[in-house]
Design an enzyme around this catalytic site. Structure first.
Site, PDB file in Angstrom:
ATOM      1  N   SER A 142       0.876  -1.169   0.000  1.00  0.00           N
ATOM      2  CA  SER A 142       0.000   0.000   0.000  1.00  0.00           C
ATOM      3  C   SER A 142       0.916   1.222   0.000  1.00  0.00           C
ATOM      4  CB  SER A 142      -0.846  -0.022   1.279  1.00  0.00           C
ATOM      5  OG  SER A 142      -1.404   1.247   1.539  1.00  0.00           O
ATOM      6  N   TYR A 155      -2.107  -1.319  10.331  1.00  0.00           N
ATOM      7  CA  TYR A 155      -2.088  -1.429   8.866  1.00  0.00           C
ATOM      8  C   TYR A 155      -0.766  -0.882   8.324  1.00  0.00           C
ATOM      9  CZ  TYR A 155      -4.032  -1.248   4.091  1.00  0.00           C
ATOM     10  OH  TYR A 155      -4.268  -1.429   2.751  1.00  0.00           O
TER      11      TYR A 155
HETATM   12  P1  NAD Z   1     -11.703  -6.340  -0.249  1.00  0.00           P
HETATM   13  O1  NAD Z   1     -12.312  -6.227   1.103  1.00  0.00           O
HETATM   14  O2  NAD Z   1     -12.490  -5.934  -1.449  1.00  0.00           O
HETATM   15  O3  NAD Z   1     -11.179  -7.826  -0.493  1.00  0.00           O
HETATM   16  C1  NAD Z   1     -10.444  -8.518   0.479  1.00  0.00           C
HETATM   17  C2  NAD Z   1     -10.663  -9.998   0.290  1.00  0.00           C
HETATM   18  O4  NAD Z   1      -9.835 -10.660   1.241  1.00  0.00           O
HETATM   19  C3  NAD Z   1     -12.111 -10.445   0.563  1.00  0.00           C
HETATM   20  O5  NAD Z   1     -12.560 -11.278  -0.485  1.00  0.00           O
HETATM   21  C4  NAD Z   1     -11.990 -11.219   1.878  1.00  0.00           C
HETATM   22  O6  NAD Z   1     -12.929 -12.295   1.986  1.00  0.00           O
HETATM   23  C5  NAD Z   1     -10.561 -11.727   1.797  1.00  0.00           C
HETATM   24  N1  NAD Z   1     -10.031 -12.068   3.113  1.00  0.00           N
HETATM   25  C6  NAD Z   1     -10.067 -11.336   4.248  1.00  0.00           C
HETATM   26  N2  NAD Z   1      -9.497 -12.000   5.261  1.00  0.00           N
HETATM   27  C7  NAD Z   1      -9.049 -13.172   4.750  1.00  0.00           C
HETATM   28  C8  NAD Z   1      -8.376 -14.292   5.289  1.00  0.00           C
HETATM   29  N3  NAD Z   1      -8.055 -14.358   6.592  1.00  0.00           N
HETATM   30  N4  NAD Z   1      -8.067 -15.331   4.470  1.00  0.00           N
HETATM   31  C9  NAD Z   1      -8.414 -15.288   3.150  1.00  0.00           C
HETATM   32  N5  NAD Z   1      -9.076 -14.274   2.598  1.00  0.00           N
HETATM   33  C10 NAD Z   1      -9.389 -13.226   3.379  1.00  0.00           C
HETATM   34  O7  NAD Z   1     -10.351  -5.487  -0.148  1.00  0.00           O
HETATM   35  P2  NAD Z   1      -9.369  -4.866  -1.244  1.00  0.00           P
HETATM   36  O8  NAD Z   1      -9.480  -3.394  -1.159  1.00  0.00           O
HETATM   37  O9  NAD Z   1      -9.507  -5.550  -2.548  1.00  0.00           O
HETATM   38  O10 NAD Z   1      -7.967  -5.240  -0.568  1.00  0.00           O
HETATM   39  C11 NAD Z   1      -7.102  -6.245  -1.068  1.00  0.00           C
HETATM   40  C12 NAD Z   1      -5.692  -5.924  -0.621  1.00  0.00           C
HETATM   41  O11 NAD Z   1      -5.315  -4.656  -1.153  1.00  0.00           O
HETATM   42  C13 NAD Z   1      -5.503  -5.802   0.898  1.00  0.00           C
HETATM   43  O12 NAD Z   1      -4.275  -6.382   1.267  1.00  0.00           O
HETATM   44  C14 NAD Z   1      -5.474  -4.319   1.120  1.00  0.00           C
HETATM   45  O13 NAD Z   1      -4.761  -3.970   2.279  1.00  0.00           O
HETATM   46  C15 NAD Z   1      -4.757  -3.871  -0.129  1.00  0.00           C
HETATM   47  N6  NAD Z   1      -4.936  -2.457  -0.459  1.00  0.00           N
HETATM   48  C16 NAD Z   1      -6.172  -1.947  -0.674  1.00  0.00           C
HETATM   49  C17 NAD Z   1      -6.298  -0.607  -0.984  1.00  0.00           C
HETATM   50  C18 NAD Z   1      -7.628   0.020  -1.231  1.00  0.00           C
HETATM   51  O14 NAD Z   1      -7.678   1.270  -1.253  1.00  0.00           O
HETATM   52  N7  NAD Z   1      -8.695  -0.739  -1.420  1.00  0.00           N
HETATM   53  C19 NAD Z   1      -5.164   0.210  -1.086  1.00  0.00           C
HETATM   54  C20 NAD Z   1      -3.908  -0.356  -0.863  1.00  0.00           C
HETATM   55  C21 NAD Z   1      -3.810  -1.699  -0.553  1.00  0.00           C
END
Ligand code: NAD
Length: 260
Positions: A142, A155
């Site tokens: 991130s 985080y």
């Molecule tokens: P999201 O909530 O849309 O998807 C996350 C997925 O992870 C879900 O399908 C959930 O069921 C799964 N999950 C959660 N805990 C789990 C576990 N213990 N085992 C297996 N699966 C699990 O979130 P997103 O925004 O797509 O985030 C995905 C990644 O991207 C994360 O690591 C997040 O930190 C990172 N990220 C997101 C953003 C953003 O702005 N959305 C920015 C930077 C980084």
């Protein structure tokens, strides 16, 4: 020939958001994504969506912090396909509180999903990648791998930690032709972000519009969210790299929010 023809990639958290987009794009480029997610129904729905578009995909129930579930899921993939070319360690959650009030249980839960999850999936996949003398691992970092924000102590800590893990994998994996990278997105409109907009508004006593404008997008060059497509481009770029030239590196994809 498609870029990832005959290749298999495990993508954790691929039932939703960023991981789902990576899975769709990997399949569109000839690869078989394994949708490894806590939510098996949603993982199956993503796999069906990919098959509906003519690709191949496989849904696996996996809680990334349960070692047996991780090794069991990876074994299932090996039994079915006999190879793992790519791991995208992407599953993650967000919990926001001021540090002074952060519940210890939430701190541990967040660190565990991001860091233990990355460790366990890496360890399970490396064994097979080392045997094949080939593989790529991409961690979902991130901007918070490089930069801090208020309310996000675990985080920010976890996302910085993934950069360290990536560098170790790059060093240890090199002799087995295994590469490691981190992709570091800015804010992307996924369920993870949609949930924190009202939470941040409450904690900071500002409106949801102000959270978006003054916290999430204020420092971007164009006032735009990073898209799942922007992130998938970077992940697949690293997944398809042909040499070790970029191993151990992280890349920020944030519409100019953070420039390194
Ligand atoms: P999201 O909530 O849309 O998807 C996350 C997925 O992870 C879900 O399908 C959930 O069921 C799964 N999950 C959660 N805990 C789990 C576990 N213990 N085992 C297996 N699966 C699990 O979130 P997103 O925004 O797509 O985030 C995905 C990644 O991207 C994360 O690591 C997040 O930190 C990172 N990220 C997101 C953003 C953003 O702005 N959305 C920015 C930077 C980084």
């Amino acid at each position: 020939m498609a870029r990832f023809d005959k290749q298999v990639g495990i993508i954790t958290g691929a039932a939703s958001g960023i991981g789902k987009e990576i899975a769709l794009r990997y399949a569109a480029d000839g690869g078989t994504p394994v949708i490894a997610d806590l939510n098996l129904d949603a993982a199956r729905a993503t796999a069906e969506e990919i098959k509906g578009k003519g690709g191949d995909a496989f849904a696996v129930a996996m809680n990334v912090i349960d070692e047996d579930a991780v090794t069991g899921g990876v074994d299932e993939v090996m039994n079915k396909y006999g190879r793992i070319d790519l791991l995208v360690s992407n599953a993650g959650i967000q919990i926001v509180h001021p540090l002074v009030d952060f519940p210890y249980a939430d701190w541990k839960k967040l660190l565990s999903i991001h860091l233990d999850g990355a460790f366990l999936t890496t360890k399970a996949c490396l064994k097979h990648m080392y045997a094949a003398k080939s593989g790529a691992i991409v961690y979902m970092g991130s901007v918070h791998s490089k930069e801090a924000s208020r309310l996000k102590a675990p985080y920010v800590t976890a996302k910085h930690g993934l950069v360290g893990l990536c560098k170790v994998v790059a060093k240890e994996g090199a002799e087995f032709h295994v590469r490691a990278n981190v992709v570091c997105p800015g804010f992307v409109r996924t369920p993870l972000v949609d949930k924190q907009i009202p939470e941040q508004a409450r904690e900071l006593h500002i409106s949801e519009e102000q959270v978006i404008k003054t916290i999430m997008l204020n420092d971007t060059v164009d006032g735009e969210f990073t898209t799942t497509d922007d992130v998938a481009d970077c992940v697949l770029f690293f997944a398809g790299a042909k040499t070790n030239a970029l191993t151990g590196q992280s890349i920020v994809v944030s519409h100019g929010w953070f420039m390194q």
